[in-house]
Write a protein that holds these residues in place. Structure first.
Motif, short mmCIF file in Angstrom:
data_model
loop_
_atom_site.label_atom_id
_atom_site.label_comp_id
_atom_site.label_asym_id
_atom_site.label_seq_id
_atom_site.Cartn_x
_atom_site.Cartn_y
_atom_site.Cartn_z
N ARG A 88 71.48 76.38 55.96
CA ARG A 88 71.89 75.02 55.56
C ARG A 88 71.60 74.72 54.08
NH1 ARG A 88 68.73 70.68 58.96
NH2 ARG A 88 69.50 71.97 60.67
N THR A 89 70.54 75.32 53.54
CA THR A 89 70.24 75.06 52.12
C THR A 89 71.35 75.62 51.24
OG1 THR A 89 67.86 75.14 52.56
CG2 THR A 89 68.59 75.42 50.28
N ASP A 90 71.79 76.84 51.54
CA ASP A 90 72.86 77.45 50.76
C ASP A 90 74.21 76.79 51.03
OD1 ASP A 90 71.07 79.24 49.66
OD2 ASP A 90 71.39 80.74 51.23
N ARG A 91 74.42 76.39 52.28
CA ARG A 91 75.72 75.81 52.63
C ARG A 91 75.85 74.39 52.10
NH1 ARG A 91 78.04 78.41 56.94
NH2 ARG A 91 79.92 77.22 56.47
N GLY A 92 74.75 73.66 51.98
CA GLY A 92 74.81 72.33 51.38
C GLY A 92 75.08 71.19 52.35
N PHE A 93 74.93 71.44 53.66
CA PHE A 93 75.07 70.35 54.62
C PHE A 93 74.14 70.62 55.80
CE2 PHE A 93 78.39 73.45 55.57
CZ PHE A 93 78.23 73.68 56.93
N ASP A 94 73.88 69.58 56.59
CA ASP A 94 72.92 69.69 57.69
C ASP A 94 73.55 70.03 59.03
OD1 ASP A 94 70.62 69.00 56.10
OD2 ASP A 94 71.36 66.93 56.08
N PHE A 95 74.75 69.47 59.30
CA PHE A 95 75.41 69.70 60.58
C PHE A 95 76.90 69.90 60.39
CE2 PHE A 95 72.09 66.41 61.50
CZ PHE A 95 71.21 67.22 62.21
N ALA A 96 77.49 70.69 61.29
CA ALA A 96 78.94 70.70 61.44
C ALA A 96 79.22 70.05 62.78
CB ALA A 96 79.47 72.13 61.43
N ALA A 138 81.94 66.90 48.83
CA ALA A 138 83.39 67.03 48.68
C ALA A 138 83.76 68.45 48.26
CB ALA A 138 83.90 66.02 47.65
N GLY A 139 82.95 69.04 47.38
CA GLY A 139 83.20 70.41 46.97
C GLY A 139 83.08 71.39 48.13
N ILE A 140 82.11 71.13 49.00
CA ILE A 140 81.92 71.99 50.18
C ILE A 140 83.12 71.87 51.12
CG2 ILE A 140 80.54 72.29 52.28
CD1 ILE A 140 78.11 71.38 50.52
N LEU A 155 86.41 66.65 56.87
CA LEU A 155 85.79 65.51 56.20
C LEU A 155 84.31 65.80 55.99
CD1 LEU A 155 87.25 62.55 58.30
CD2 LEU A 155 87.82 63.06 55.93
N GLY A 156 83.73 65.05 55.05
CA GLY A 156 82.29 65.07 54.86
C GLY A 156 81.74 63.68 55.17
N LEU A 157 80.57 63.62 55.78
CA LEU A 157 79.90 62.34 56.06
C LEU A 157 78.52 62.38 55.44
CD1 LEU A 157 79.68 59.58 57.50
CD2 LEU A 157 78.85 60.82 59.52
N PRO A 169 80.48 55.00 44.59
CA PRO A 169 81.92 55.16 44.34
C PRO A 169 82.56 56.07 45.39
CG PRO A 169 80.67 55.43 42.32
CD PRO A 169 79.67 55.38 43.42
N THR A 170 83.78 55.72 45.80
CA THR A 170 84.49 56.51 46.80
C THR A 170 84.82 57.90 46.25
OG1 THR A 170 85.46 54.51 47.75
CG2 THR A 170 86.53 56.60 48.28
N VAL A 171 84.49 58.90 47.02
CA VAL A 171 84.77 60.30 46.67
C VAL A 171 85.77 60.84 47.69
CG1 VAL A 171 83.79 62.61 46.41
CG2 VAL A 171 82.49 60.60 45.66
N PRO A 172 86.87 61.45 47.23
CA PRO A 172 87.85 61.98 48.18
C PRO A 172 87.22 62.91 49.20
CG PRO A 172 88.72 62.07 45.94
CD PRO A 172 87.28 61.68 45.83
#
Length: 285
Positions: free
Chosen positions: A179-187, A221-223, A231-233, A248-251
């Motif tokens: 998760r540290t390398d992937r940059g998110f906590d859950f899918a 967003a990059g991930i 989507l990212g949350l 600010p809203t990020v696509p």
């Protein structure tokens, strides 16, 4: 569980089969039409559709249609557009078929197989998902206050709370090992959300600093773009500041506080709340 793999003859599926083996899932390969006596024993099918117009594409689409017609769950890994009839009946992952990366495949397949294990819900069944009960919501609000009272080093407690909320709301969740390398906590996979947008990736933040949240939203967003996700949350705790935090809203990223998430779940199911939040974010761009 047994999965049938349908892929162009020129596609290297070594990574795909290795991931299925790691997930302790049996698999078969070959033309679906060559397996009429075995197809009834298949639990799922994975169909790989590359961008190039190879002679196999039409046959692969037919195989996917046969599987759908037999009521077999289908995961399509694709670089190309998918016919509407299949799009409505399958789970679609936008992933480069020519370079199926192990970690990306692993969590997509984990979510897909987890969903199959629970039984696949139709759109109608998903639309009738009940709201969280008042008892559930009260317990989650109480747990949130308990986490806040812990002071520092409470990130794991926040993640455990988010995991519980999503699971109670009918989501399937996979936490990446790296998760540290992937940059998110859950899918996360939810039936209609996954079908319409692809899997959701969630990042939990204990900070409410606008600068940190803005940077986190951009990274997420990059991930989403790099992993070909839906989507990212980005979830954070609002209580550190007396005024509302404005990010600010990020696509391709939804940003909301824990309190906002629970407030939304008082009114509608998680899938509908996230789709609505996504649509509102698009209109703000």
């Amino acid at each position: 569980m047994r999965v049938h793999i349908a892929a162009p003859t020129i596609t290297d599926t070594t990574t795909l089969t290795s991931v299925l083996t790691e997930l302790e899932t049996d698999y078969t390969t070959g033309d679906w039409g060559d397996l009429p006596e075995q197809s009834v024993d298949m639990d799922a099918a994975v169909v790989v559709l590359p961008a190039a117009d190879t002679p196999d594409i039409e046959n692969l689409l037919v195989e996917a249609g046969i599987a759908v017609g037999q009521g077999i769950p289908v995961l399509i890994v694709t670089e190309r557009d998918v016919p509407d009839a299949l799009l409505r009946s399958t789970q679609v992952v936008r992933l480069e078929a020519a370079a199926l990366r192990a970690e990306a495949l692993k969590f997509h397949l984990s979510l897909f197989l987890q969903r199959i294990g629970k039984g696949v819900r139709t759109d109608e069944e998903a639309a009738r998902l009940p709201l969280l009960t008042s008892t559930d919501l009260r317990n989650f609000h109480e747990r949130l206050e308990e986490v806040r009272a812990q002071g520092r080093n409470r990130w794991q407690s926040y993640e455990d709370l988010v995991h519980s909320i999503f699971t109670s709301a009918g989501a399937d969740i996979v936490a990446p090992r790296d998760r540290t390398d992937r940059g998110f906590d859950f899918a996360v996979a939810l039936p209609r959300l996954t079908q319409n947008f692809g899997p959701l990736v969630v990042e939990v933040k204990t900070s409410s600093s606008p600068r940190i949240l803005r940077e986190s939203a951009r990274k997420l967003a990059g991930i989403v773009m790099r992993e070909h996700l839906g989507l990212g949350l980005l979830l954070f705790d609002q209580t550190e500041r007396s005024t509302s935090v404005s990010v600010p809203t990020v696509p391709m990223v939804i940003t909301m506080s824990f309190d906002e998430l629970l407030s939304k779940l008082e009114r509608e199911p998680l899938e509908r709340a996230l789709i609505r939040a996504r649509n509102e974010a698009v209109h703000r761009l």
